[in-house]
Motif scaffolding. Structure first.
Motif, PDB file in Angstrom:
ATOM      1  N   GLY A   1       0.622  -1.013  -0.174  1.00  0.00           N
ATOM      2  CA  GLY A   1      -0.108  -0.192  -0.282  1.00  0.00           C
ATOM      3  C   GLY A   1       0.691   1.292  -0.086  1.00  0.00           C
ATOM      4  O   GLY A   1       1.967   0.959  -0.132  1.00  0.00           O
TER       5      GLY A   1
ATOM      6  N   SER B   1       1.145   8.074   4.419  1.00  0.00           N
ATOM      7  CA  SER B   1       0.642   9.189   3.642  1.00  0.00           C
ATOM      8  C   SER B   1       0.876  10.693   4.969  1.00  0.00           C
ATOM      9  O   SER B   1       0.281   9.969   5.868  1.00  0.00           O
ATOM     10  CB  SER B   1      -0.132   9.979   2.999  1.00  0.00           C
ATOM     11  OG  SER B   1      -1.575   9.467   3.162  1.00  0.00           O
TER      12      SER B   1
ATOM     13  N   ILE C   1      -3.048  10.151   5.642  1.00  0.00           N
ATOM     14  CA  ILE C   1      -3.046   9.422   6.338  1.00  0.00           C
ATOM     15  C   ILE C   1      -2.917   8.953   8.067  1.00  0.00           C
ATOM     16  O   ILE C   1      -3.275   8.472   9.142  1.00  0.00           O
ATOM     17  CB  ILE C   1      -2.949   8.250   6.053  1.00  0.00           C
ATOM     18  CG1 ILE C   1      -3.312   8.139   4.656  1.00  0.00           C
ATOM     19  CG2 ILE C   1      -2.964   7.315   6.610  1.00  0.00           C
ATOM     20  CD1 ILE C   1      -3.151   6.836   2.995  1.00  0.00           C
TER      21      ILE C   1
ATOM     22  N   SER D   1      -5.062   9.407  11.839  1.00  0.00           N
ATOM     23  CA  SER D   1      -4.884   8.208  12.003  1.00  0.00           C
ATOM     24  C   SER D   1      -4.668   8.288  13.786  1.00  0.00           C
ATOM     25  O   SER D   1      -5.110   7.822  14.664  1.00  0.00           O
ATOM     26  CB  SER D   1      -4.028   7.355  11.921  1.00  0.00           C
ATOM     27  OG  SER D   1      -2.823   7.226  12.230  1.00  0.00           O
TER      28      SER D   1
ATOM     29  N   MET E   1      -2.147   2.473   6.375  1.00  0.00           N
ATOM     30  CA  MET E   1      -2.029   2.614   4.857  1.00  0.00           C
ATOM     31  C   MET E   1      -2.936   2.157   4.637  1.00  0.00           C
ATOM     32  O   MET E   1      -3.568   1.508   4.542  1.00  0.00           O
ATOM     33  CB  MET E   1      -0.655   1.788   4.673  1.00  0.00           C
ATOM     34  CG  MET E   1      -1.154  -0.327   4.734  1.00  0.00           C
ATOM     35  SD  MET E   1       0.279  -0.974   3.945  1.00  0.00           S
ATOM     36  CE  MET E   1      -0.673  -1.923   4.463  1.00  0.00           C
ATOM     37  N   ASN E   2      -2.935   2.840   3.435  1.00  0.00           N
ATOM     38  CA  ASN E   2      -3.557   3.058   1.984  1.00  0.00           C
ATOM     39  C   ASN E   2      -3.426   1.740   0.931  1.00  0.00           C
ATOM     40  O   ASN E   2      -3.072   1.949   0.166  1.00  0.00           O
ATOM     41  CB  ASN E   2      -4.188   4.161   1.555  1.00  0.00           C
ATOM     42  CG  ASN E   2      -4.912   4.164   0.208  1.00  0.00           C
ATOM     43  OD1 ASN E   2      -6.024   3.178   0.474  1.00  0.00           O
ATOM     44  ND2 ASN E   2      -4.802   5.072  -0.710  1.00  0.00           N
ATOM     45  N   ARG E   3      -5.150   0.678   0.854  1.00  0.00           N
ATOM     46  CA  ARG E   3      -4.371  -0.302   0.811  1.00  0.00           C
ATOM     47  C   ARG E   3      -4.863  -0.600  -0.589  1.00  0.00           C
ATOM     48  O   ARG E   3      -4.084  -1.349  -2.216  1.00  0.00           O
ATOM     49  CB  ARG E   3      -5.065  -1.924   1.228  1.00  0.00           C
ATOM     50  CG  ARG E   3      -4.501  -1.934   2.548  1.00  0.00           C
ATOM     51  CD  ARG E   3      -5.123  -3.554   3.055  1.00  0.00           C
ATOM     52  NE  ARG E   3      -4.601  -3.416   4.533  1.00  0.00           N
ATOM     53  CZ  ARG E   3      -3.793  -3.946   5.314  1.00  0.00           C
ATOM     54  NH1 ARG E   3      -2.392  -5.055   3.960  1.00  0.00           N
ATOM     55  NH2 ARG E   3      -3.092  -4.089   6.534  1.00  0.00           N
ATOM     56  N   ASN E   4      -5.803   0.560  -1.217  1.00  0.00           N
ATOM     57  CA  ASN E   4      -6.424   0.147  -2.482  1.00  0.00           C
ATOM     58  C   ASN E   4      -5.310   1.560  -3.130  1.00  0.00           C
ATOM     59  O   ASN E   4      -5.748   2.676  -2.834  1.00  0.00           O
ATOM     60  CB  ASN E   4      -7.571   1.217  -2.305  1.00  0.00           C
ATOM     61  CG  ASN E   4      -8.356   0.825  -3.740  1.00  0.00           C
ATOM     62  OD1 ASN E   4      -8.144   0.381  -4.769  1.00  0.00           O
ATOM     63  ND2 ASN E   4      -9.577   1.358  -3.520  1.00  0.00           N
ATOM     64  N   ILE E   5      -4.668   0.975  -4.212  1.00  0.00           N
ATOM     65  CA  ILE E   5      -3.793   2.138  -4.371  1.00  0.00           C
ATOM     66  C   ILE E   5      -3.482   1.757  -6.038  1.00  0.00           C
ATOM     67  O   ILE E   5      -3.681   0.495  -6.295  1.00  0.00           O
ATOM     68  CB  ILE E   5      -2.042   1.961  -3.862  1.00  0.00           C
ATOM     69  CG1 ILE E   5      -1.290   0.456  -3.835  1.00  0.00           C
ATOM     70  CG2 ILE E   5      -2.206   2.698  -2.967  1.00  0.00           C
ATOM     71  CD1 ILE E   5      -0.147   0.647  -4.225  1.00  0.00           C
TER      72      ILE E   5
ATOM     73  N   HIS F   1      -3.367  10.068 -10.067  1.00  0.00           N
ATOM     74  CA  HIS F   1      -2.548  10.593  -9.356  1.00  0.00           C
ATOM     75  C   HIS F   1      -1.120  10.641  -9.899  1.00  0.00           C
ATOM     76  O   HIS F   1      -0.872  11.031 -10.775  1.00  0.00           O
ATOM     77  CB  HIS F   1      -2.050   8.794  -8.494  1.00  0.00           C
ATOM     78  CG  HIS F   1      -3.557   8.162  -8.711  1.00  0.00           C
ATOM     79  ND1 HIS F   1      -4.517   7.466  -7.312  1.00  0.00           N
ATOM     80  CD2 HIS F   1      -4.602   7.021  -9.479  1.00  0.00           C
ATOM     81  CE1 HIS F   1      -5.231   7.347  -7.628  1.00  0.00           C
ATOM     82  NE2 HIS F   1      -5.235   7.102  -8.550  1.00  0.00           N
TER      83      HIS F   1
END
Length: 145
Positions: A59, A62, A65, A69, A90-94, A113
């Protein structure tokens, strides 16, 4: 160099324009958010890839993020930076592409992006393809035509 009108631009290899993994700032899934924030701050990037010990991409992490959190109801909980792990936030959808993907696929994703993570056929992190590197090549082609 290529001719813009011949369609050669779409035949370019992603590997020619990507930044290799050895030169890309990254963090490991087990790192603390504090470590990730240090890497982001020192590198000057707003996001970096998250890898496992085998160099597989999991992922992106940033600064926004991380801040989200540790944001509590009444205050920012800075003490959580050392307690929370990167994989929790973390962002897993990248956006990601394979190193042999078409340039058209890369361009379509780069519209939305600033960079794409590039993986090899076995899922290992190969590097990043930046919007900047493609735009620089396009600028050179336009200037020479």
């Amino acid at each position: 160099m290529f001719s813009l009108y011949s369609g050669e631009f779409m035949k370019l290899s992603i590997q020619e324009y990507m930044i290799p993994s050895e030169r890309v700032a990254h963090v490991q899934i087990g790192n603390s958010l504090e470590h990730a924030l240090l890497v982001l701050t020192k590198s000057g990037y707003t996001a970096v890839p998250v890898l496992d010990p085998h160099y597989r991409l999991h992922g992106l992490i940033s600064t926004p993020i991380i801040m989200d959190s540790i944001l509590g109801l009444e205050r920012i909980e800075f003490e959580m930076l050392e307690k929370k792990r990167v994989e929790e936030a973390m962002n897993r959808n990248i956006p990601r592409i394979k190193s042999d993907s078409s340039m058209q696929t890369a361009i379509s994703l780069l519209v939305d992006h600033p960079f794409l993570c590039v993986e090899d056929s076995n899922g290992y992190f190969d590097g990043i393809l930046t919007r900047r590197s493609l735009l620089q090549e396009l600028e050179n082609a336009v200037r020479q035509s």
